[in-house]
Design a protein around this motif. Structure first.
Motif, mmCIF file in Angstrom:
data_model
loop_
_atom_site.group_PDB
_atom_site.id
_atom_site.type_symbol
_atom_site.label_atom_id
_atom_site.label_comp_id
_atom_site.label_asym_id
_atom_site.label_seq_id
_atom_site.Cartn_x
_atom_site.Cartn_y
_atom_site.Cartn_z
ATOM 1 N N LYS A 79 0.862 -1.313 0.085
ATOM 2 C CA LYS A 79 0.009 0.029 0.059
ATOM 3 C C LYS A 79 0.798 1.334 -0.052
ATOM 4 N N ASN A 80 2.057 0.950 0.174
ATOM 5 C CA ASN A 80 3.083 2.236 -0.175
ATOM 6 C C ASN A 80 2.501 3.391 1.197
ATOM 7 N N THR A 81 2.547 2.628 2.280
ATOM 8 C CA THR A 81 1.957 3.264 3.428
ATOM 9 C C THR A 81 3.125 2.927 4.773
ATOM 10 N N VAL A 82 3.123 4.055 5.282
ATOM 11 C CA VAL A 82 3.966 3.971 6.869
ATOM 12 C C VAL A 82 3.117 4.485 7.728
ATOM 13 N N TYR A 83 3.284 3.752 8.970
ATOM 14 C CA TYR A 83 2.494 4.093 10.092
ATOM 15 C C TYR A 83 3.432 4.504 11.473
ATOM 16 N N LEU A 84 2.707 5.103 12.161
ATOM 17 C CA LEU A 84 3.552 5.609 13.374
ATOM 18 C C LEU A 84 2.572 5.358 14.645
ATOM 19 N N GLN A 85 2.735 4.293 15.309
ATOM 20 C CA GLN A 85 1.880 4.085 16.501
ATOM 21 C C GLN A 85 2.270 4.717 17.861
ATOM 22 N N MET A 86 2.074 5.740 18.267
ATOM 23 C CA MET A 86 2.520 6.449 19.379
ATOM 24 C C MET A 86 1.651 6.256 20.666
ATOM 25 N N VAL A 87 2.180 5.912 21.622
ATOM 26 C CA VAL A 87 1.452 5.403 22.902
ATOM 27 C C VAL A 87 2.073 6.184 24.003
ATOM 28 N N SER A 88 1.694 6.339 25.345
ATOM 29 C CA SER A 88 2.216 7.089 26.400
ATOM 30 C C SER A 88 2.877 8.407 26.016
ATOM 31 N N LEU A 89 1.985 9.292 25.245
ATOM 32 C CA LEU A 89 2.326 10.360 24.807
ATOM 33 C C LEU A 89 2.787 11.482 25.711
ATOM 34 N N LYS A 90 3.820 12.369 25.664
ATOM 35 C CA LYS A 90 4.165 13.172 26.629
ATOM 36 C C LYS A 90 3.830 14.707 25.764
ATOM 37 N N PRO A 91 3.597 15.683 26.848
ATOM 38 C CA PRO A 91 3.695 17.259 26.397
ATOM 39 C C PRO A 91 4.764 17.350 25.235
ATOM 40 N N GLU A 92 5.945 16.944 25.372
ATOM 41 C CA GLU A 92 6.879 17.061 24.711
ATOM 42 C C GLU A 92 7.216 16.396 23.248
ATOM 43 N N ASP A 93 6.078 15.824 23.095
ATOM 44 C CA ASP A 93 5.948 14.956 21.845
ATOM 45 C C ASP A 93 5.231 15.977 21.079
ATOM 46 N N THR A 94 4.757 17.340 21.662
ATOM 47 C CA THR A 94 3.867 18.034 20.666
ATOM 48 C C THR A 94 4.796 18.689 19.579
ATOM 49 N N ALA A 95 4.368 18.360 18.240
ATOM 50 C CA ALA A 95 5.004 19.018 17.153
ATOM 51 C C ALA A 95 4.184 18.543 15.921
ATOM 52 N N VAL A 96 4.673 19.249 14.884
ATOM 53 C CA VAL A 96 4.278 19.051 13.621
ATOM 54 C C VAL A 96 4.861 17.866 13.041
ATOM 55 N N TYR A 97 4.449 16.669 12.641
ATOM 56 C CA TYR A 97 4.972 15.371 12.104
ATOM 57 C C TYR A 97 4.692 15.348 10.873
ATOM 58 N N TYR A 98 6.054 15.133 10.190
ATOM 59 C CA TYR A 98 6.151 15.002 8.542
ATOM 60 C C TYR A 98 6.621 13.647 8.308
ATOM 61 N N CYS A 99 5.888 12.957 7.257
ATOM 62 C CA CYS A 99 6.569 11.792 6.835
ATOM 63 C C CYS A 99 7.377 12.184 5.628
ATOM 64 N N TYR A 100 8.050 10.942 5.209
ATOM 65 C CA TYR A 100 9.097 11.107 4.187
ATOM 66 C C TYR A 100 9.166 9.649 3.563
ATOM 67 N N ALA A 101 9.676 9.717 2.128
ATOM 68 C CA ALA A 101 9.918 8.521 1.497
ATOM 69 C C ALA A 101 10.887 8.828 0.555
ATOM 70 N N THR A 102 11.786 7.681 0.509
ATOM 71 C CA THR A 102 12.987 7.790 -0.468
ATOM 72 C C THR A 102 12.583 6.815 -1.637
ATOM 73 N N VAL A 103 12.356 7.580 -2.849
ATOM 74 C CA VAL A 103 11.634 6.909 -3.979
ATOM 75 C C VAL A 103 12.365 6.840 -5.182
ATOM 76 N N ARG A 104 12.181 5.873 -6.011
ATOM 77 C CA ARG A 104 12.732 5.831 -7.292
ATOM 78 C C ARG A 104 11.665 5.780 -8.104
ATOM 79 N N SER A 105 11.635 6.568 -9.139
ATOM 80 C CA SER A 105 10.242 6.757 -9.820
ATOM 81 C C SER A 105 10.499 5.699 -11.227
ATOM 82 N N SER A 106 11.452 5.275 -11.689
ATOM 83 C CA SER A 106 11.818 4.274 -12.349
ATOM 84 C C SER A 106 12.902 3.494 -12.363
ATOM 85 N N ALA A 107 13.233 2.438 -12.908
ATOM 86 C CA ALA A 107 14.370 1.330 -12.861
ATOM 87 C C ALA A 107 15.538 2.153 -12.895
ATOM 88 N N GLY A 108 15.632 2.997 -13.722
ATOM 89 C CA GLY A 108 17.024 3.854 -13.981
ATOM 90 C C GLY A 108 17.144 5.113 -13.381
#
Length: 121
Positions: A75-104
Motif C-alpha cells: 500500500k506504499n504506506t508507513v505508520y507511526l503508532q504512538m503510546v504514552s504520549l508526553k507534552p514534549e511530543d507536541t509537534a508537527v509530524y512530517y512523513c518522508y519517503a525515499t523513492v525511485r520513480s523508474s528502474a533507471g
C-alpha cells in the motif's frame, strides 16, 4: 511526481495514544526508506523514526519503547503508532519517503504536508 499524504494527528491528553498514517502515491517504482520527522515551534525538524524496505527500524532515543513504526509495502504506506504520549511530543509530524520513480532513476526524498500532534498535560 510523488505525493505523500499524512493523517491521524490530533489533540490527546498525556498518556494517550495516536496512530499516524502516510500514503505515498504517484510515479513510484520502488521505495527505500520511509519515516517520520517532527518539528516543534521554534525548533529544527528532527528524525523520530524510520524503516527500511527490509523492515529494519531506527528510533530516536526519546521515543524508544513508546513509538512503533511499521509499513505496508503493498500500500506504499508507513505508520507511526504512538503510546504514552508526553507534552514534549507536541509537534508537527512530517512523513518522508525515499523513492525511485523508474528502474533507471536516482532515489529522491519526498515529504508530506505535515500533521499536528498536540499532547496536553
Amino acid at each position: 511526481q510523488v505525493q505523500l499524504v499524512e493523517s491521524g494527528g490530533g489533540l490527546v491528553q498525556a498518556g494517550g495514544s495516536l496512530r499516524l498514517s502516510c500514503v505515498a502515491s504517484g510515479s513510484i517504482f520502488s521505495i527505500n526508506s520511509m519515516g517520520w520527522y517532527r518539528q516543534a515551534p521554534g525548533k529544527q525538524r528532527d528524525l523520530v523514526a524510520n524503516i527500511g524496505s527490509n523492515g529494519r527500524t531506527n528510533y530516536v532515543d526519546s521515543v524508544k519503547g513508546r513509538f512503533t513504526i511499521s509499513r505496508d509495502n503493498a500500500k506504499n504506506t508507513v505508520y507511526l503508532q504512538m503510546v504514552s504520549l508526553k507534552p514534549e511530543d507536541t509537534a508537527v509530524y512530517y512523513c518522508y519517503a525515499t523513492v525511485r520513480s523508474s528502474a533507471g532513476s536516482r532515489a529522491a526524498n519526498y515529504w508530506g504536508q505535515g500533521t499536528q500532534v498536540t499532547v496536553s498535560s
